[in-house]
Design a protein around this motif. Structure first.
Motif, mmCIF file in Angstrom:
data_model
loop_
_atom_site.group_PDB
_atom_site.id
_atom_site.type_symbol
_atom_site.label_atom_id
_atom_site.label_comp_id
_atom_site.label_asym_id
_atom_site.label_seq_id
_atom_site.Cartn_x
_atom_site.Cartn_y
_atom_site.Cartn_z
ATOM 1 N N UNK A 140 0.568 -0.703 -0.290
ATOM 2 C CA UNK A 140 0.240 0.011 0.324
ATOM 3 C C UNK A 140 0.738 1.463 -0.197
ATOM 4 N N UNK A 141 2.006 0.951 0.781
ATOM 5 C CA UNK A 141 2.739 2.291 0.786
ATOM 6 C C UNK A 141 3.584 2.665 -0.291
ATOM 7 N N UNK A 142 4.024 1.773 -0.866
ATOM 8 C CA UNK A 142 4.425 2.145 -2.196
ATOM 9 C C UNK A 142 3.690 2.345 -3.196
ATOM 10 N N UNK A 143 2.436 2.172 -3.625
ATOM 11 C CA UNK A 143 1.413 2.794 -4.294
ATOM 12 C C UNK A 143 1.588 3.887 -3.699
ATOM 13 N N UNK A 144 1.063 4.220 -2.519
ATOM 14 C CA UNK A 144 0.933 5.511 -2.235
ATOM 15 C C UNK A 144 1.887 6.341 -2.685
ATOM 16 N N UNK A 145 2.880 6.380 -1.974
ATOM 17 C CA UNK A 145 4.198 7.283 -2.517
ATOM 18 C C UNK A 145 4.168 6.852 -3.870
ATOM 19 N N UNK A 146 4.181 6.769 -4.970
ATOM 20 C CA UNK A 146 4.739 7.110 -5.848
ATOM 21 C C UNK A 146 3.197 7.380 -7.415
ATOM 22 N N UNK A 147 2.022 7.607 -6.436
ATOM 23 C CA UNK A 147 0.626 8.178 -6.945
ATOM 24 C C UNK A 147 0.691 9.528 -6.914
#
Length: 181
Positions: free
Chosen positions: A95-102
């Motif tokens: 979730x965090x990897x996705x959020x950090x690239x969104x």
């Protein structure tokens, strides 16, 4: 799509962690600029957002965020809710990897920026019941900073400052303010 990048997508799914990681890095580097092959992998990446392997979900989300700048048909406007769901993945690291690239979706155009900002503002305002909500908020504020640094849009800075002011915990308010120093 050239055969080298196609091989990288195949390698990124390798059982060999080192090989997969190298391919992942190569794909991120390739998609850091506009490419003409985004739609050749787009549907597979959408499918991979719900892959049983959390590494594949994470990578697919990051690739799609990067490929948003290579999306003249603006498919991301319709597909974004699927991408956003990965920011709520059962595996927090995914979730965090996705959020950090969104935030990268937001540099693709005005509509994309507005959409990403709306999703992030809503999440910031309503995530207190989530586990690790202070990290989620920090990532959202950092995303806004990243967008601001590239787009130089004062509305983004103003919104981030307004969100930070709603934080009651002094420690976290200070942490979020430091992102904007």
């Amino acid at each position: 799509m050239n055969s080298d990048i196609l091989k990288e997508f195949e390698r990124s799914k390798s059982k060999d962690k080192q090989e997969g990681y190298e391919a992942y890095q190569n794909i991120l580097a390739a998609t850091d600029s506009k490419v003409d092959w985004a739609y050749e992998v787009w549907d597979q990446l959408l499918e991979d957002l719900t892959h049983k392997d959390n590494h594949q979900r994470s990578r697919a989300s990051q690739y799609l965020a990067n490929l948003s700048k290579s999306d003249p048909e603006k498919r991301i406007l319709n597909d974004f809710p699927m991408l956003w769901e990965v920011t709520k993945d059962e595996k927090f690291v995914t979730a965090r990897h996705c959020l950090q690239s969104i935030w990268k979706v937001g540099i693709a155009g005005e509509e994309q920026k507005n959409m990403v900002m709306n999703y992030m503002v809503e999440r910031f305002q309503h995530c207190q019941a989530e586990k690790n909500y202070t990290l989620i908020r920090s990532d959202i504020i950092q995303n806004m900073r990243n967008l601001y640094d590239i787009l130089d849009d004062e509305n983004i800075k103003t919104m981030a400052e307004q969100l930070i002011e709603t934080v009651e915990d002094i420690k976290y308010k200070k942490k979020y303010k430091n992102i904007w120093k």
